[in-house]
Each structure stands twice: as structure tokens, then as C-alpha cells.
Design an enzyme around this catalytic site. Structure first.
Site, short mmCIF file in Angstrom:
data_model
loop_
_atom_site.label_atom_id
_atom_site.label_comp_id
_atom_site.label_asym_id
_atom_site.label_seq_id
_atom_site.Cartn_x
_atom_site.Cartn_y
_atom_site.Cartn_z
N ARG A 261 -11.18 40.00 20.50
CA ARG A 261 -10.38 39.41 19.43
C ARG A 261 -9.39 38.43 20.06
NH1 ARG A 261 -6.22 42.90 17.19
NH2 ARG A 261 -4.79 41.27 17.85
N HIS A 265 -4.79 40.05 14.68
CA HIS A 265 -5.62 40.94 13.87
C HIS A 265 -5.82 40.37 12.47
CE1 HIS A 265 -6.89 44.64 11.82
NE2 HIS A 265 -5.93 44.40 10.95
N TYR A 274 2.69 42.36 21.07
CA TYR A 274 2.11 43.58 21.65
C TYR A 274 1.14 43.33 22.79
CZ TYR A 274 -1.34 42.41 17.99
OH TYR A 274 -2.23 41.77 17.17
C1 LIG Z 1 -7.43 54.83 7.19
C2 LIG Z 1 -6.62 53.64 7.59
N1 LIG Z 1 -5.64 53.75 8.49
C3 LIG Z 1 -4.92 52.67 8.88
C4 LIG Z 1 -5.18 51.45 8.33
C5 LIG Z 1 -4.39 50.22 8.78
N2 LIG Z 1 -5.30 49.37 9.58
C6 LIG Z 1 -5.88 48.27 9.05
S1 LIG Z 1 -6.90 47.54 10.14
C7 LIG Z 1 -6.54 48.63 11.37
C8 LIG Z 1 -7.16 48.49 12.74
C9 LIG Z 1 -8.65 48.59 12.75
O1 LIG Z 1 -9.15 48.15 13.97
P1 LIG Z 1 -10.69 48.09 14.26
O2 LIG Z 1 -11.41 49.20 13.58
O3 LIG Z 1 -10.86 47.97 15.73
O4 LIG Z 1 -11.19 46.75 13.54
P2 LIG Z 1 -10.77 45.25 13.84
O5 LIG Z 1 -9.75 44.90 12.79
O6 LIG Z 1 -10.23 45.17 15.23
O7 LIG Z 1 -12.01 44.43 13.69
C10 LIG Z 1 -5.65 49.58 10.89
C11 LIG Z 1 -5.11 50.69 11.72
C12 LIG Z 1 -6.21 51.36 7.36
N3 LIG Z 1 -6.55 50.20 6.79
N4 LIG Z 1 -6.94 52.45 7.04
#
Ligand SMILES: Cc1ncc(C[n+]2csc(CCOP(=O)(O)OP(=O)(O)O)c2C)c(N)n1
Length: 366
Positions: A261, A265, A274
Site C-alpha cells: 500500500r 489507507h 504512523y
Molecule cells: C470489524 C471491523 N473492525 C474495524 C474496522 C475499521 N477498519 C476499517 S479498514 C481496517 C483495516 C483493514 O486492513 P486490511 O484488511 O489489511 O485491508 P486494506 O484496507 O489494507 O486493504 C480497519 C481496522 C472495520 N471496518 N471493521
């Protein structure tokens, strides 16, 4: 007294990584990729369209016309190739970084803008597929996908499901539960993990001690591999083989697509808060692996692409995007009760009261 235990090897495993194009766009595979040239061109055009559309979406967010947006900048290969490779009858349970896949599946830009603009009607895709709405709840779509795959299996339909998620999602219970069911029920399900190595501010090494995410499939007896996630060709072959296998009762597969990435985000965060200096340097270096440039180099070396075609396509994309934005901006706001509309076929008492209260408030504010 000296004890020695007797050990016998009862199982051993290897994890393979698939690559077809190196970062210079040079072929690493023995396959005859020539007959598929129109496919590589289509995927390339899909990646450019996705990149331009996402850039526009970020600008709309910055000017207050979208709530939030999450781009796949520098990792378009996974999402675009995934959407391109599925058959119409297959079903996608997408997550929020799947704009590229959804565009390939015929979801319109207007619908995607409505969704990110906070309008529930954006989840009502008119693309003639059974694809699920975009999952924001991390990993929830993996369980939905397992349920759908079970339904296809019970109905003896030759259809496969793809659950698409990020690396962070593989740290959640929903993911493991879905994977377990996929293995034990031999579901027609393909997990595609977009391993961009960050879950917002949490780097992969703080998420898991596993050296690969592919190996998480081993405990569930699900086939697995890692692919170069910036290599459209490798992703295409991996997903096509997995989908064919799934549709022919061959069981589930987990594909870990390794990428990075590069940017934030989503429009709601800034990585400089961070990512330390070294991590920022790594992010910059990751740009040299850009999947768009890689496929462009390959196509140009094959004399299938040039500046003239590129400019023509970029112009077409811009016109297409501008028209969608105009349509999106002309949609009038939904009624406040839309937040209740899609959860129940008929509202339970408690919601009927809340909706009435909301409408009263609305009228007294008017
Ligand atoms: C159950 C839940 N917990 C927390 C969040 C907040 N949140 C949104 S995206 C994210 C990170 C996800 O990262 P990843 O699965 O690696 O996907 P990426 O966005 O990096 O493609 C979080 C913690 C959420 N949407 N759903």
C-alpha cells in the site's frame, strides 16, 4: 534415566509463489501468452480506468462531495484482474478496495460514487450479477461468501464465489471460520487476499507471525499459493485455475497476492503519522513495482501498445468519468429513513417507532 522420543514425519508442506512478469515487464513463464493478448490489453485498460476514476473520487472527497474513499493505487492489478477473470455467473463478495473488480463486473461509476457518498442506493448494483454489496466490516464478507458457496453447492450449480479481503482481515475470527468451513465442506470458494502489508496503521508483522498469509490455508486443508500481486498475468492464471477447480467440485483455494500500500489507507488518514522514515522509504520503493507500468512495458515490447493508444484511452476514460460524476451530482438526496430501509422485509415495532420519530423531527426541522 535417559528418555528419547520417536518422531515420524506425518505431514510436510510447501508454499509456492507464482510470477509471470518481472518488474520490467519481461516474461518469466513458459506459457504461450500470445493468444491472450486481447485479455492483457483489456486488463491494462481496466487498470488505467480504475486509477483515473479513483483519482477523481479522491478529489471529490477533498472537495466535500464524497464521504470517504479508499484507493487501490499501485495495487490495481489484483482487483482489476479478479473482476476480469470471473464469469458472470460467479459471485463476488467484495471489500472496499475492490473498485477495479466492480467496474470490471459492470457496476457503474455512478453507483460507486453514490455508495461512497453515503447513499444506500449505491449498493443496489444494476449489473445483472448476484454480487454482494461492498463490505466495510473487515472480514465479514468471508463468511457471507462461505454461505453463498454452500448454497451453490446444495443447488448443484456450477458457480464459484470469490471472497476478497485485505491482510488485516486474515487476523479476524470471521476469516478463520470461513476458511474452516471452506475446507471441511469443500466449498466452491476462492479467497483472494490483497496483502498490501498494512491494516490502516498496523504493519503486517504486528498482525501475524506467519511468514506468508497463504499458509493460513494449510490448517483448513485448503489449497493455497502466493502470487506476485503486481503481476496481472500471475494473478490471472492463479485465479482462473482456482475458479475452474471450484466450479468443478475441486474445492476451495486461498490466493495471497503480495503487494504494497503505497499511499494512505483511505482519505481519512495520513501515513506520515504512523510510518517511520524507513517505512516511508519502503513505500516509495514499492512504487517501482507499479503493476500498470509493468504491464505497459510488456505490451509495448510486444508492439501491442503505444503513446497514441494510451492517450486515446485516457481521453475516453476522462469523458466516461466526467459523465458519471455529473450524473452522480445530479441525484437528489435520499430520505432520512433510508438508514432503516434495507435491514428488514418489514420493520419490527421498535423500528416503526424510531422511523416515526425521525419523520416527526424532520418535519419540525423543516
Ligand atoms: C470489524 C471491523 N473492525 C474495524 C474496522 C475499521 N477498519 C476499517 S479498514 C481496517 C483495516 C483493514 O486492513 P486490511 O484488511 O489489511 O485491508 P486494506 O484496507 O489494507 O486493504 C480497519 C481496522 C472495520 N471496518 N471493521
Amino acid at each position: 534415566m535417559h528418555h528419547t522420543d520417536q518422531f515420524t514425519e506425518i505431514a510436510s508442506f510447501t508454499i509456492k509463489r507464482r510470477s509471470c512478469l518481472n518488474p520490467n515487464g519481461e516474461l518469466l513463464t513458459e506459457r504461450d501468452v500470445q493468444p491472450d493478448m486481447p485479455r492483457w490489453i483489456a486488463i491494462y485498460k481496466g487498470m488505467l480506468l480504475t486509477r483515473l476514476f479513483e483519482q477523481k473520487a479522491v478529489r471529490l472527497q477533498r472537495t466535500g462531495r464524497l464521504g470517504i474513499f479508499a484507493t487501490a493505487f499501485g495495487q490495481e492489478a489484483i482487483t482489476v484482474t479478479l473482476g476480469h477473470t470471473m464469469e458472470k455467473e460467479d459471485l463476488l463478495c467484495p471489500y472496499y478496495r475492490d473498485t477495479g473488480a466492480l467496474l470490471q463486473r459492470g457496476v457503474t461509476m455512478d453507483e460507486l460514487l453514490l455508495y461512497w457518498g453515503g447513499d444506500e442506493r449505491g449498493s443496489l448494483f444494476h449489473n445483472d450479477s448476484d454480487d454482494f454489496p461492498i463490505a466495510i466490516m473487515v472480514a465479514s464478507q468471508c463468511l457471507h461468501a462461505a454461505g453463498v458457496a454452500k448454497a451453490f453447492q446444495l443447488r448443484r450449480q456450477q458457480r464459484a464465489v470469490i471472497a476478497s479481503c485485505g491482510d488485516g482481515a486474515t487476523s479476524r475470527g470471521d476469516f478463520y471460520e470461513a476458511l474452516n468451513l471452506a475446507g471441511v465442506w469443500q466449498l466452491p470458494l476462492v479467497f483472494v487476499i490483497n496483502n498490501n502489508q498494512w491494516a490502516i496503521s498496523v504493519p503486517l508483522e504486528q498482525q501475524t507471525a506467519a511468514r506468508t498469509l497463504a499458509q493460513k490455508a494449510l490448517a483448513a486443508e485448503v489449497s493455497c499459493e502466493q502470487v506476485d500481486g503486481n503481476d496481472c498475468m500471475a494473478i490471472y492464471y492463479a485465479i482462473r485455475e482456482a475458479l475452474d477447480k471450484a466450479r468443478n467440485n475441486g474445492g476451495p483455494t486461498l490466493i495471497e497476492a503480495l503487494t504494497y500500500r503505497v499511499h494512505e489507507h483511505s482519505t481519512a488518514d495520513s501515513p506520515e503519522y504512523y510510518r517511520n522514515d524507513e517505512q516511508q522509504r519502503v513505500a516509495k520503493r514499492a512504487l517501482t513495482l507499479d503493476p500498470v507500468r509493468r504491464l505497459s512495458r510488456f505490451l509495448r515490447s510486444q508492439r501491442q501498445w503505444n503513446d497514441c493508444l494510451e492517450n486515446q484511452w485516457l481521453r475516453t476514460c476522462r469523458i466516461f468519468i466526467e459523465k458519471a460524476v455529473t450524473r452522480y451530482l445530479s441525484v437528489s438526496a435520499d430520505t432520512p429513513e433510508s438508514i432503516f430501509r434495507y435491514n428488514y422485509a418489514s420493520w419490527p415495532e421498535v423500528l416503526v417507532a424510531q422511523v416515526a420519530e425521525l419523520n416527526d423531527d424532520d418535519q419540525s426541522n423543516a
